[in-house]
Design a protein around this motif. Structure first.
Motif, PDB file in Angstrom:
ATOM      1  N   TYR A   1       0.827  -1.212   0.000  1.00  0.00           N
ATOM      2  CA  TYR A   1       0.000   0.000   0.000  1.00  0.00           C
ATOM      3  C   TYR A   1       0.864   1.267   0.000  1.00  0.00           C
ATOM      4  N   LYS A   2       1.968   1.218   0.734  1.00  0.00           N
ATOM      5  CA  LYS A   2       2.876   2.361   0.788  1.00  0.00           C
ATOM      6  C   LYS A   2       3.488   2.632  -0.583  1.00  0.00           C
TER       7      LYS A   2
ATOM      8  N   ALA B   1       3.553   5.844  -5.642  1.00  0.00           N
ATOM      9  CA  ALA B   1       3.503   5.848  -7.105  1.00  0.00           C
ATOM     10  C   ALA B   1       2.334   6.665  -7.641  1.00  0.00           C
ATOM     11  N   GLY B   2       1.522   7.256  -6.740  1.00  0.00           N
ATOM     12  CA  GLY B   2       0.473   8.156  -7.186  1.00  0.00           C
ATOM     13  C   GLY B   2      -0.945   7.650  -7.053  1.00  0.00           C
ATOM     14  N   PHE B   3      -1.155   6.483  -6.410  1.00  0.00           N
ATOM     15  CA  PHE B   3      -2.510   5.969  -6.202  1.00  0.00           C
ATOM     16  C   PHE B   3      -3.063   6.551  -4.895  1.00  0.00           C
ATOM     17  N   SER B   4      -4.125   7.343  -4.996  1.00  0.00           N
ATOM     18  CA  SER B   4      -4.688   8.000  -3.806  1.00  0.00           C
ATOM     19  C   SER B   4      -5.408   7.026  -2.890  1.00  0.00           C
TER      20      SER B   4
ATOM     21  N   ALA C   1       1.704   1.511 -11.699  1.00  0.00           N
ATOM     22  CA  ALA C   1       1.774   0.196 -11.066  1.00  0.00           C
ATOM     23  C   ALA C   1       3.175  -0.413 -11.224  1.00  0.00           C
ATOM     24  N   VAL C   2       3.741  -0.266 -12.428  1.00  0.00           N
ATOM     25  CA  VAL C   2       5.109  -0.740 -12.649  1.00  0.00           C
ATOM     26  C   VAL C   2       6.075   0.024 -11.746  1.00  0.00           C
TER      27      VAL C   2
ATOM     28  N   ALA D   1       6.019  12.130 -13.576  1.00  0.00           N
ATOM     29  CA  ALA D   1       5.803  12.221 -12.129  1.00  0.00           C
ATOM     30  C   ALA D   1       6.272  10.950 -11.430  1.00  0.00           C
ATOM     31  N   SER D   2       6.036   9.784 -12.055  1.00  0.00           N
ATOM     32  CA  SER D   2       6.464   8.513 -11.465  1.00  0.00           C
ATOM     33  C   SER D   2       7.989   8.425 -11.389  1.00  0.00           C
TER      34      SER D   2
END
Length: 314
Positions: free
Chosen positions: A135-136, A141-144, A165-166, A197-198
């Motif tokens: 989760y961290k 990686a940008g998932f809220s 995700a990658v 951004a990633s």
């Protein structure tokens, strides 16, 4: 590019592919030193050898390749390591983001298990801490909403989400060096910004990034050093801002002038086939400044004002 303590030190790397008795010199005399926490971008036209260099770092080249020179990672010679040691480095210490994240992910597994698998193989964290670690990584990686996102399949995600995700997989493994091989190839500008951004998140983690790209704007946005390749060899290298604002090699200038914002003026002609390289400078036939000497004698890579340039004019 001359740091006393490079994380990755590539010295005089030459890679030749052997095919039906024909020798194809894909990379010639490539040298580069990359320090911890920085981004080095390798740019150039398709077929110039930049992805070959990336794959060579992890010994992912086909069996018909001949590799000369040295690749030193953390004072270890990659091409002198046994397979067991190399397997422990891949993913765990050096991570690679291949082209096309949509194909890099397994379509039959949720994102959670795509991250869990490598975590389990490399024993990054204890089993009881895996869920929180996943989760961290997703959040970084940008998932809220990482808990919800972890339950998605790749087909439920946009291209930008799959790229994130990658990135989450790479961040979860916590490698010291990340290789991003053409991460924006074929994407529209909005998805490119997601990927940018990633990649910046990887640098924010104080990890080291080797960016392989044809996207000069992306390289300018995140790289510290830049290496320009043409027909298998370096033609210019140095600080990214200095080179892109004031390029010295005619090929580098041509790449910058071919950008849409600069009038979209492509370089005339095409690169020579690697099976039939010219006697002199490899760029001479496309260079408006070429002289007779350029066509007769190869140019050496010369250190000039903080950068390396392969041109007879220096």
């Amino acid at each position: 590019m001359n740091s006393p303590d490079p994380l990755l030190d590539i010295s005089n790397l030459s890679i030749t592919f052997l095919s039906d008795g024909i020798k194809i010199p894909a990379v010639s005399g490539f040298s580069c030193r990359i320090t911890q926490g920085t981004c080095t971008a390798i740019i150039g036209e398709s077929g110039c050898g930049k992805s070959v260099v990336a794959h060579a770092i992890l010994r992912l080249l086909p069996k018909n390749s001949l590799v000369e020179g040295e690749i030193i990672f953390k004072n270890l010679n990659i091409y002198r390591l046994n397979e067991r040691t190399l397997q422990s480095i891949r993913g765990n210490e050096i991570g690679i983001m291949f082209q096309s994240p949509d194909r890099a992910l397994n379509p039959i597994y949720r994102l959670y298990h795509q991250i869990l698998g490598p975590l389990d193989i490399h024993k990054v964290v204890p089993v009881q801490e895996s869920e929180a670690h996943i989760y961290k990584a997703l959040r970084k990686a940008g998932f809220s909403d990482p808990e919800h996102s972890s339950r998605l399949y790749p087909c439920h995600c946009s291209g930008g989400m799959n790229q994130r995700a990658v990135t989450a997989i790479i961040l979860s493994l916590e490698p010291d060096l990340v290789i991003a091989d053409e991460p924006t190839k074929g994407l529209d500008r909005s998805r490119i910004l997601d990927i940018q951004a990633s990649l910046k998140e990887i640098l924010h983690e104080n990890r080291t990034l080797l960016l392989i790209t044809h996207d000069i704007r992306l390289a300018h946005a995140i790289a510290h050093q830049i290496v320009v390749m043409y027909a298998g060899e370096i033609v210019e290298a140095g600080p990214v801002n200095a080179i892109l604002s004031s390029p010295s090699h005619p090929y580098t200038r041509g790449l910058i002038q071919s950008l849409p914002e600069n009038g979209f003026n492509p370089i005339p002609g095409c690169a020579p086939p690697l099976t039939s390289l010219p006697e002199g400078c490899r760029f001479a036939d496309r260079c408006y400044q070429a002289t007779k000497m350029c066509h007769k004698r190869p140019a050496n890579l010369t250190h000039v004002n903080g950068r390396m340039i392969r041109c007879h004019r220096y």
